[in-house]
Each structure stands twice: as C-alpha cells, then as structure tokens.
Design a protein around this motif. Sequence first.
Motif, PDB file in Angstrom:
ATOM      1  N   ARG A 150       1.153  -1.175   0.046  1.00 51.05           N
ATOM      2  CA  ARG A 150      -0.096   0.242  -0.086  1.00 51.05           C
ATOM      3  C   ARG A 150       1.014   1.540  -0.363  1.00 51.05           C
ATOM      4  NH1 ARG A 150      -5.603  -1.610   3.583  1.00 51.05           N
ATOM      5  NH2 ARG A 150      -6.004  -3.476   1.954  1.00 51.05           N
ATOM      6  N   ASN A 151       1.943   1.211  -0.917  1.00 49.94           N
ATOM      7  CA  ASN A 151       3.210   1.941  -0.916  1.00 49.94           C
ATOM      8  C   ASN A 151       2.668   2.882  -2.751  1.00 49.94           C
ATOM      9  OD1 ASN A 151       3.852   1.538   1.849  1.00 49.94           O
ATOM     10  ND2 ASN A 151       5.947   0.815   1.468  1.00 49.94           N
ATOM     11  N   TYR A 152       1.100   3.334  -2.282  1.00 44.78           N
ATOM     12  CA  TYR A 152       1.184   3.459  -4.564  1.00 44.78           C
ATOM     13  C   TYR A 152       2.587   5.163  -4.366  1.00 44.78           C
ATOM     14  CZ  TYR A 152      -2.252   1.139  -1.628  1.00 44.78           C
ATOM     15  OH  TYR A 152      -3.604   0.150  -0.989  1.00 44.78           O
ATOM     16  N   LEU A 202       1.692   0.445 -12.884  1.00 45.75           N
ATOM     17  CA  LEU A 202       1.162   2.459 -12.797  1.00 45.75           C
ATOM     18  C   LEU A 202       0.402   2.199 -12.315  1.00 45.75           C
ATOM     19  CD1 LEU A 202       2.245   5.688 -11.886  1.00 45.75           C
ATOM     20  CD2 LEU A 202       2.449   4.726 -14.920  1.00 45.75           C
ATOM     21  N   CYS A 203      -1.074   2.257 -13.053  1.00 49.54           N
ATOM     22  CA  CYS A 203      -2.373   2.148 -13.346  1.00 49.54           C
ATOM     23  C   CYS A 203      -3.521   1.502 -12.320  1.00 49.54           C
ATOM     24  CB  CYS A 203      -2.499   1.550 -14.569  1.00 49.54           C
ATOM     25  SG  CYS A 203      -2.565   2.364 -15.933  1.00 49.54           S
ATOM     26  N   TRP A 204      -2.995   0.615 -11.957  1.00 50.07           N
ATOM     27  CA  TRP A 204      -3.249  -0.153 -10.446  1.00 50.07           C
ATOM     28  C   TRP A 204      -3.221   0.865  -9.098  1.00 50.07           C
ATOM     29  CZ3 TRP A 204      -1.158  -6.166 -10.108  1.00 50.07           C
ATOM     30  CH2 TRP A 204      -1.479  -6.030 -11.355  1.00 50.07           C
ATOM     31  N   ILE A 239      -5.156   4.069  -9.904  1.00 46.40           N
ATOM     32  CA  ILE A 239      -6.544   4.319  -9.417  1.00 46.40           C
ATOM     33  C   ILE A 239      -7.089   4.093  -7.316  1.00 46.40           C
ATOM     34  CG2 ILE A 239      -8.004   2.571  -9.388  1.00 46.40           C
ATOM     35  CD1 ILE A 239      -7.424   2.038 -12.234  1.00 46.40           C
ATOM     36  N   ALA A 240      -5.794   2.396  -6.799  1.00 49.16           N
ATOM     37  CA  ALA A 240      -5.488   3.281  -5.440  1.00 49.16           C
ATOM     38  C   ALA A 240      -5.558   4.518  -4.571  1.00 49.16           C
ATOM     39  CB  ALA A 240      -4.088   2.025  -5.013  1.00 49.16           C
ATOM     40  N   ASN A 241      -4.571   5.596  -5.541  1.00 47.56           N
ATOM     41  CA  ASN A 241      -4.391   6.586  -4.939  1.00 47.56           C
ATOM     42  C   ASN A 241      -5.469   7.350  -5.263  1.00 47.56           C
ATOM     43  OD1 ASN A 241      -2.446   7.934  -2.755  1.00 47.56           O
ATOM     44  ND2 ASN A 241      -1.421   8.453  -4.532  1.00 47.56           N
ATOM     45  N   LYS A 242      -6.347   7.520  -5.777  1.00 46.49           N
ATOM     46  CA  LYS A 242      -7.681   7.624  -6.382  1.00 46.49           C
ATOM     47  C   LYS A 242      -7.224   8.967  -7.540  1.00 46.49           C
ATOM     48  CE  LYS A 242      -9.882   6.618  -2.356  1.00 46.49           C
ATOM     49  NZ  LYS A 242     -11.029   7.172  -1.199  1.00 46.49           N
ATOM     50  N   GLN A 248      -5.075  10.609 -14.426  1.00 47.29           N
ATOM     51  CA  GLN A 248      -3.799  10.263 -14.475  1.00 47.29           C
ATOM     52  C   GLN A 248      -3.634   8.862 -14.605  1.00 47.29           C
ATOM     53  OE1 GLN A 248      -0.747  11.842 -14.664  1.00 47.29           O
ATOM     54  NE2 GLN A 248      -2.074  13.152 -14.674  1.00 47.29           N
ATOM     55  N   ALA A 249      -4.583   7.558 -14.420  1.00 45.21           N
ATOM     56  CA  ALA A 249      -4.468   6.279 -14.416  1.00 45.21           C
ATOM     57  C   ALA A 249      -5.128   6.550 -15.894  1.00 45.21           C
ATOM     58  CB  ALA A 249      -5.478   5.580 -13.797  1.00 45.21           C
ATOM     59  N   GLU A 250      -6.140   6.858 -15.971  1.00 46.31           N
ATOM     60  CA  GLU A 250      -6.589   6.883 -17.385  1.00 46.31           C
ATOM     61  C   GLU A 250      -5.193   7.120 -19.468  1.00 46.31           C
ATOM     62  OE1 GLU A 250     -10.342   8.300 -20.476  1.00 46.31           O
ATOM     63  OE2 GLU A 250     -10.337   9.240 -18.519  1.00 46.31           O
ATOM     64  N   ILE A 251      -4.433   8.003 -18.444  1.00 46.06           N
ATOM     65  CA  ILE A 251      -3.900   9.259 -19.684  1.00 46.06           C
ATOM     66  C   ILE A 251      -2.630   7.851 -19.667  1.00 46.06           C
ATOM     67  CG2 ILE A 251      -1.584  10.620 -19.376  1.00 46.06           C
ATOM     68  CD1 ILE A 251      -3.572  12.445 -18.727  1.00 46.06           C
ATOM     69  N   TRP A 252      -2.096   7.246 -18.328  1.00 51.52           N
ATOM     70  CA  TRP A 252      -1.262   6.042 -18.734  1.00 51.52           C
ATOM     71  C   TRP A 252      -1.785   4.237 -18.922  1.00 51.52           C
ATOM     72  CZ3 TRP A 252       3.835   6.216 -18.463  1.00 51.52           C
ATOM     73  CH2 TRP A 252       4.615   6.986 -17.928  1.00 51.52           C
ATOM     74  N   ALA A 253      -2.981   4.485 -18.770  1.00 53.48           N
ATOM     75  CA  ALA A 253      -4.405   3.053 -19.788  1.00 53.48           C
ATOM     76  C   ALA A 253      -3.801   3.092 -20.905  1.00 53.48           C
ATOM     77  CB  ALA A 253      -5.130   2.817 -18.755  1.00 53.48           C
ATOM     78  N   GLU A 254      -4.652   4.381 -21.404  1.00 59.13           N
ATOM     79  CA  GLU A 254      -4.038   4.650 -22.651  1.00 59.13           C
ATOM     80  C   GLU A 254      -2.279   4.577 -23.701  1.00 59.13           C
ATOM     81  OE1 GLU A 254      -5.999   5.520 -26.122  1.00 59.13           O
ATOM     82  OE2 GLU A 254      -7.048   4.647 -24.518  1.00 59.13           O
TER      83      GLU A 254
END
Length: 89
Positions: free
Chosen positions: A38-40, A64-66, A69-72, A76-82
Amino acid sequence: MKAHFRKQFAFTLIFLFLISSFSFAQEKKDALKAYKNRNYNQAIEICEEEISQNAENINSYIVLCWALIANKQYSQAEIWAEKARKISP
C-alpha cells in the motif's frame, strides 16, 4: 610467480565485480511489492522510472495504473492506460 599474481588479480577483480552486481540487484526497488504494501506513491515513482528506462515494459504500466487508481488519481490512470494500450493493443 608473475602468472600466479595475474591469476589472483583476475580472480579478485571478477569476485569484486560479482559482489557489486549482486549488491546492485538487491537495491533495485520493486513496484509490485510497494503496491502490495500500500505504498502507492512509491509504486508510482518506481513505475515511472522503469517506464522512462524501458517504454515498452507493459508490467510497469499495469502496476502504475493500479497504484494510481488506489491513490484516487483516476485521470492520470486513464492517461497511462491509454499509453499502455498503444504499446500493447
């Protein structure tokens, strides 16, 4: 005598090289381990560094995406997922 000294010197150099390589490998940070602990923020930093060194490392994008997302940090998660989708469609 000189041949013995050269062999001993070569062995010493090889031994020191192996020890330093082993020490470096132990110091490598593990993004997945950070995520599981949990050290996001740390996982995010490690993944970004890994991606900067190898932009096609899909595992770094996934962790990174996980972590984002865990860090809300959803945008940013969407950008990296793309970005990940472009390298691994």
